[in-house]
Design an enzyme around this catalytic site. Structure first.
Site, mmCIF file in Angstrom:
data_model
loop_
_atom_site.group_PDB
_atom_site.id
_atom_site.type_symbol
_atom_site.label_atom_id
_atom_site.label_comp_id
_atom_site.label_asym_id
_atom_site.label_seq_id
_atom_site.Cartn_x
_atom_site.Cartn_y
_atom_site.Cartn_z
ATOM 1 N N SER A 25 -3.655 -1.595 2.320
ATOM 2 C CA SER A 25 -2.443 -1.563 1.486
ATOM 3 C C SER A 25 -1.350 -2.301 2.239
ATOM 4 C CB SER A 25 -2.051 -0.121 1.189
ATOM 5 O OG SER A 25 -2.074 0.660 2.376
ATOM 6 N N HIS B 191 23.305 27.178 -9.352
ATOM 7 C CA HIS B 191 22.836 27.925 -8.183
ATOM 8 C C HIS B 191 21.744 28.901 -8.599
ATOM 9 C CE1 HIS B 191 22.867 29.992 -4.363
ATOM 10 N NE2 HIS B 191 22.880 31.131 -5.037
HETATM 11 P P1 NAI Z 1 4.228 -2.158 1.052
HETATM 12 O O1 NAI Z 1 4.949 -3.445 1.038
HETATM 13 O O2 NAI Z 1 4.924 -0.924 0.619
HETATM 14 O O3 NAI Z 1 3.697 -1.867 2.514
HETATM 15 C C1 NAI Z 1 2.830 -2.732 3.178
HETATM 16 C C2 NAI Z 1 2.821 -2.377 4.657
HETATM 17 O O4 NAI Z 1 1.763 -3.064 5.260
HETATM 18 C C3 NAI Z 1 4.097 -2.785 5.365
HETATM 19 O O5 NAI Z 1 4.582 -1.726 6.150
HETATM 20 C C4 NAI Z 1 3.652 -3.982 6.201
HETATM 21 O O6 NAI Z 1 4.400 -4.130 7.399
HETATM 22 C C5 NAI Z 1 2.223 -3.619 6.484
HETATM 23 N N1 NAI Z 1 1.371 -4.760 6.782
HETATM 24 C C6 NAI Z 1 1.371 -5.993 6.198
HETATM 25 N N2 NAI Z 1 0.410 -6.764 6.727
HETATM 26 C C7 NAI Z 1 -0.234 -6.008 7.658
HETATM 27 C C8 NAI Z 1 -1.325 -6.236 8.528
HETATM 28 N N3 NAI Z 1 -1.950 -7.405 8.545
HETATM 29 N N4 NAI Z 1 -1.707 -5.243 9.334
HETATM 30 C C9 NAI Z 1 -1.090 -4.035 9.324
HETATM 31 N N5 NAI Z 1 -0.035 -3.758 8.524
HETATM 32 C C10 NAI Z 1 0.379 -4.728 7.698
HETATM 33 O O7 NAI Z 1 2.897 -2.436 0.206
HETATM 34 P P2 NAI Z 1 1.835 -1.453 -0.433
HETATM 35 O O8 NAI Z 1 1.833 -0.127 0.223
HETATM 36 O O9 NAI Z 1 0.582 -2.257 -0.492
HETATM 37 O O10 NAI Z 1 2.381 -1.262 -1.894
HETATM 38 C C11 NAI Z 1 2.655 -2.393 -2.705
HETATM 39 C C12 NAI Z 1 3.809 -2.135 -3.587
HETATM 40 O O11 NAI Z 1 3.436 -1.246 -4.646
HETATM 41 C C13 NAI Z 1 4.970 -1.426 -2.924
HETATM 42 O O12 NAI Z 1 5.784 -2.302 -2.212
HETATM 43 C C14 NAI Z 1 5.692 -0.877 -4.103
HETATM 44 O O13 NAI Z 1 6.484 -1.887 -4.645
HETATM 45 C C15 NAI Z 1 4.566 -0.535 -5.050
HETATM 46 N N6 NAI Z 1 4.307 0.907 -4.976
HETATM 47 C C16 NAI Z 1 5.289 1.772 -5.323
HETATM 48 C C17 NAI Z 1 5.101 3.129 -5.232
HETATM 49 C C18 NAI Z 1 6.223 4.027 -5.565
HETATM 50 O O14 NAI Z 1 7.212 3.569 -6.118
HETATM 51 N N7 NAI Z 1 6.131 5.322 -5.260
HETATM 52 C C19 NAI Z 1 3.822 3.694 -4.827
HETATM 53 C C20 NAI Z 1 2.858 2.688 -4.436
HETATM 54 C C21 NAI Z 1 3.105 1.357 -4.549
#
Ligand code: NAI
Ligand code: FAD
Length: 476
Positions: free
Chosen positions: A280, A455
């Site tokens: 992810s 409350h």
């Molecule tokens: P993300 O952008 O939230 O996190 C990706 C993480 O992976 C970052 O911390 C980054 O530094 C790390 N990363 C990148 N390349 C890497 C590597 N080669 N090795 C190790 N770490 C690495 O992306 P994620 O979790 O895939 O989610 C995608 C999107 O989906 C989110 O940005 C969000 O917009 C959406 N989403 C929203 C949610 C919510 O609103 N509750 C829940 C899940 C997803």
């Protein structure tokens, strides 16, 4: 024979189906094309959000939270259970049923609003002389549509690590992560972002040993530092293992499980052996099958469709919204853009205020924020006041048995206007709405402090944090 529409929306996720409904409400003759297939090959409207995103992840988070409560917290309430067990197949079936209810609900909404739905992959064929576009739908019943206006809402796909494609068996994207058939003994997660934390929490609660490897040296860089620190403390206490500053060099899935080779923060080579690996590390814009070249639709170097602040592309009458364009990849952002574009097509003044889009991470504790963080205000040279109130001092949180975290207000030092609100703790996802409303109305922290809050409620922590800006909390 082609079918003509005022507006054709390509993509039936939250950006697309909401744009289609709003356009129909405004009196346009609207079509929506969506390619997603359910396991029987039928339509499954709602896009990533409904099928493999927001909705199924929240269903699993709920099930796993119940399990965790039953296993570890029911005893505090005098409830004892013996032979507690988890039927993962049933949990996944329930999640699938929740998804289907949403798929069917959206199909019903399109019908109710007289939006014509076409199941298949939509692609640009050509621009029509005199204005508009011809769009082909490839599917069970191939169609050609002609649209005066086109709204593209084709969403995003999970990004894979180089050399480690998703096969959804051992190396999992969000799709596979949502349908693991049995609790893995060891689960690896690459990326400690939103998906990594939510999915890691689900499987940890169910008994997996979860290790998250993150490339960045810090945790949740987009969140307020205080919130990130508090959340990290809570996640570690729960047993999530997190390593920062790693550099992945190899992912080997040739054996029974997956072996990840990486350099740790000190540069020393390490290996992590797991049964399953969720990757992810962010998402990429999806324009597969759209055939943007046919009409000269401009994409940027990352594959996002280039739009201006109003979601207009480089082509007249072609708009794009949601994950396929710049900005946060959030369902509610996609929806807001969809509504605004439909209204702009109708000559109205649709508007999205990007500065007050809330973020929520549905872990336990939940994390939610709106506006700027303390570190952003410092970087922007803004003079601010901060107020914070812990859930430990909130009666409702004590009654719930969940006192982790706090509400934090950041307000302009001179005008007291609220600049950011950051919450880590119970029901942060619901509490944040008050802050969004307040910021939309340019409220001051004193405005919130002067409003009567019920409350006992968690929302009293919001009021108290607003009072804390002026150093006058009543219960702490
Ligand atoms: P993300 O952008 O939230 O996190 C990706 C993480 O992976 C970052 O911390 C980054 O530094 C790390 N990363 C990148 N390349 C890497 C590597 N080669 N090795 C190790 N770490 C690495 O992306 P994620 O979790 O895939 O989610 C995608 C999107 O989906 C989110 O940005 C969000 O917009 C959406 N989403 C929203 C949610 C919510 O609103 N509750 C829940 C899940 C997803
Ligand atoms: P999508 O939802 O991706 O929909 C695009 C649709 O277009 C799909 O159905 C696709 O099949 C279809 N399509 C693509 N190309 C074509 C074509 N050429 N012809 C026809 N159809 C096509 N966001 C939140 O706000 N809250 C959350 O809790 C949350 N949780 C998430 C959890 C996970 C695991 C993931 C992966 C994402 C989560 N998100 C969450 C992000 C959210 O899912 C997206 O921001 C949102 O779905 C984007 O909506 P969209 O309409 O732009 O695209």
């Amino acid at each position: 024979m082609s079918k003509s529409f005022d507006v054709v929306v390509i993509g039936g996720g939250p950006g697309g189906y909401i744009a289609a409904i709003r356009a129909a409400q405004l009196g346009f003759n609207v079509a929506c094309i969506d390619a997603w297939q359910n396991d029987k090959g039928g339509p499954a409207l709602g896009g990533t959000c409904t099928n493999v995103g927001c909705i199924p992840s929240k269903a699993l988070l709920q099930s796993s939270e119940h399990f965790e409560h039953a296993a570890h917290h029911f005893g505090d309430h005098g409830i004892s259970l013996s032979n507690l067990s988890m039927d993962v197949a049933k949990m996944v079936d329930r999640k699938n049923a929740v998804v289907k209810q949403n798929n069917d609900g959206i199909l019903y909404l399109l019908k109710k609003n007289k939006v014509s739905f076409f199941h298949g992959l939509g692609s640009f064929a050509k621009a029509v002389e005199g204005g508009g576009y011809e769009i082909h739908v490839a599917g069970a019943a191939a169609e050609t549509l002609v649209a005066k206006q086109v709204i593209i809402a084709t969403g995003s796909n999970a990004r894979a690590l180089p050399g480690a494609p998703f096969h959804e068996d051992k190396i999992l994207s969000n799709d596979g992560a949502l349908r693991i058939a049995a609790v893995p003994k060891k689960l690896g997660v690459i990326g400690s972002g939103v998906i990594g934390l939510e999915m890691g929490s689900v499987w940890r609660r169910l008994g997996a040993e979860v290790t998250i490897l993150e490339a960045m040296p810090t945790f949740l860089a987009a969140a307020d530092e205080g919130v990130a620190k508090e959340a990290l403390k809570a996640f570690k206490k729960q047993g999530l293992k997190l390593e920062f500053g790693v550099k992945i060099s190899k992912v080997d899935a040739s054996g029974d499980g997956v072996v990840v080779t990486y350099a740790d923060a000190k540069g020393e080579e390490q290996q992590l052996a797991v049964d399953k690996l969720i990757v992810s590390i962010g998402r990429t814009a999806n324009t597969t099958g759209l055939n943007p070249e046919a009409v000269g639709l401009k994409l940027d170097e990352r594959g996002l469709i280039v739009v201006d602040g109003d979601c207009k592309t480089n082509l007249p009458g072609v708009w794009a919204v949601g994950d396929v364009v710049r900005g946060p990849m959030l369902a509610h952002k996609a929806e807001e853009e969809g509504v605004a574009v439909a209204e702009r097509i109708a000559g109205q003044h649709g508007h999205v205020d990007f500065s007050i889009i809330p973020w929520v991470i549905y872990t336990s504790p939940e994390i939610a924020w709106v506006g700027r963080t303390e570190q952003q205000l410092k970087a922007d040279g803004v003079a601010y006041k901060a107020g914070q109130f812990p859930f430990l001092a909130n009666g409702r949180a004590r009654a719930l048995g969940d006192t982790t975290g706090f509400v934090k207000f950041l307000a302009d030092a001179k005008t007291d206007e609220i600049l950011g609100v950051h919450i880590v703790g119970p029901m942060a996802s619901e509490l944040i709405s008050e802050a969004v409303v307040a910021m939309a109305f340019k409220a001051s922290s004193e405005d919130i402090a002067r409003i009567c809050h019920a409350h006992p409620s968690l929302s009293e922590a919001t009021k108290e944090a607003a009072l804390a800006v002026d150093k006058r909390t009543l219960n702490f």
